[in-house]
Write a protein that holds these residues in place. Sequence first.
Motif, PDB file in Angstrom:
ATOM      1  N   CYS A 173       0.848  -1.182   0.000  1.00 16.03           N
ATOM      2  CA  CYS A 173       0.000   0.000   0.000  1.00 16.03           C
ATOM      3  C   CYS A 173       0.885   1.233   0.000  1.00 16.03           C
ATOM      4  CB  CYS A 173      -0.874  -0.016   1.257  1.00 16.03           C
ATOM      5  SG  CYS A 173      -1.898   1.450   1.428  1.00 16.03           S
ATOM      6  N   CYS A 210       0.517   3.794   1.596  1.00 18.61           N
ATOM      7  CA  CYS A 210       0.672   4.290   2.969  1.00 18.61           C
ATOM      8  C   CYS A 210       1.880   3.668   3.665  1.00 18.61           C
ATOM      9  CB  CYS A 210      -0.599   4.057   3.775  1.00 18.61           C
ATOM     10  SG  CYS A 210      -1.050   2.327   3.975  1.00 18.61           S
ATOM     11  N   ASP A 211       2.224   2.435   3.318  1.00 22.37           N
ATOM     12  CA  ASP A 211       3.393   1.772   3.908  1.00 22.37           C
ATOM     13  C   ASP A 211       4.692   2.208   3.243  1.00 22.37           C
ATOM     14  OD1 ASP A 211       1.819   0.278   5.693  1.00 22.37           O
ATOM     15  OD2 ASP A 211       1.439  -1.225   4.135  1.00 22.37           O
ATOM     16  N   GLN A 265       3.606  11.539   0.873  1.00 25.49           N
ATOM     17  CA  GLN A 265       2.734  10.687   0.067  1.00 25.49           C
ATOM     18  C   GLN A 265       2.591  11.175  -1.373  1.00 25.49           C
ATOM     19  OE1 GLN A 265      -0.794  11.472  -0.809  1.00 25.49           O
ATOM     20  NE2 GLN A 265      -0.730   9.603  -2.053  1.00 25.49           N
ATOM     21  N   SER A 288       3.559   8.846  -4.482  1.00 27.39           N
ATOM     22  CA  SER A 288       2.523   8.566  -5.480  1.00 27.39           C
ATOM     23  C   SER A 288       3.000   8.917  -6.888  1.00 27.39           C
ATOM     24  CB  SER A 288       1.245   9.338  -5.152  1.00 27.39           C
ATOM     25  OG  SER A 288       0.652   8.797  -4.000  1.00 27.39           O
ATOM     26  N   ARG A 329      -7.211   0.078  -6.431  1.00 25.23           N
ATOM     27  CA  ARG A 329      -7.794   0.932  -5.400  1.00 25.23           C
ATOM     28  C   ARG A 329      -8.570   0.070  -4.411  1.00 25.23           C
ATOM     29  NH1 ARG A 329      -6.836   5.836  -4.016  1.00 25.23           N
ATOM     30  NH2 ARG A 329      -8.353   7.463  -4.216  1.00 25.23           N
ATOM     31  N   THR A 342      -9.716   3.945   0.461  1.00 25.13           N
ATOM     32  CA  THR A 342      -9.060   5.224   0.198  1.00 25.13           C
ATOM     33  C   THR A 342      -7.604   5.060  -0.207  1.00 25.13           C
ATOM     34  OG1 THR A 342      -8.495   5.451   2.547  1.00 25.13           O
ATOM     35  CG2 THR A 342     -10.547   6.476   1.806  1.00 25.13           C
ATOM     36  N   TRP A 343      -7.093   3.838  -0.174  1.00 26.12           N
ATOM     37  CA  TRP A 343      -5.683   3.614  -0.464  1.00 26.12           C
ATOM     38  C   TRP A 343      -5.476   2.896  -1.792  1.00 26.12           C
ATOM     39  CZ3 TRP A 343      -2.529   6.437   2.143  1.00 26.12           C
ATOM     40  CH2 TRP A 343      -2.844   6.813   3.438  1.00 26.12           C
ATOM     41  N   TRP A 352      -3.071   0.199  -3.782  1.00 27.25           N
ATOM     42  CA  TRP A 352      -2.147  -0.914  -3.587  1.00 27.25           C
ATOM     43  C   TRP A 352      -1.439  -1.182  -4.909  1.00 27.25           C
ATOM     44  CZ3 TRP A 352      -1.384  -4.024   0.824  1.00 27.25           C
ATOM     45  CH2 TRP A 352      -2.123  -3.618   1.939  1.00 27.25           C
TER      46      TRP A 352
END
Length: 129
Positions: free
Chosen positions: A75, A77-78, A87, A91, A107, A110-111, A113
Motif C-alpha cells: 500500500c 501508505c506503507d 505521500q 505517489s 484501489r 481510500t488507499w 495498492w
Amino acid sequence: MCVNIEVRRSPGVTVPVRELPLAPASTTSCCGIGVDGGLTREDAERSAALLKAVADPVRLRLLSAIRATDAGEACVCDLTDLVGLAQPTVSHHLKVLTEAGLLERERRGTWAWFRLVPSRLADVRGIFD
C-alpha cells in the motif's frame, strides 16, 4: 577498388598520401561493426523509456520493497515511511512505474495498492540479453 587520398599543400600542388581500399557495399561499417544487428530505433526508444522509469534510486527502492513483501504487493501508505518522502511524492514515483507497466495499481477504499508486473521486470532484464 581503391581511392586515392591526396593532400593539397599549396595552390596547384597536390601530394598523394596513399591509396585506401574502398569498403564493399555491405552492412559492415568501416570498423567491422555490423549495422544490421542490435536494437531497432523503436526498440531502443521503448527500452530507454523503461530504463528511464527505473533509473531513479527512490523508484528502485519502491520496486525492491514491493518485491520483498510476502504478498507481492504494498500500500502506498506503507511505502511513504520506507523511503521517507511525502505521500504525493511517493505517489508520483509509483505513477511513473505504473505508466511504464512495471506496477499494477488497485484501489482499495481510500488507499492504492501496487503489485509488480513480472513480465515487465523480465523486459528490463532482457534489454541486455
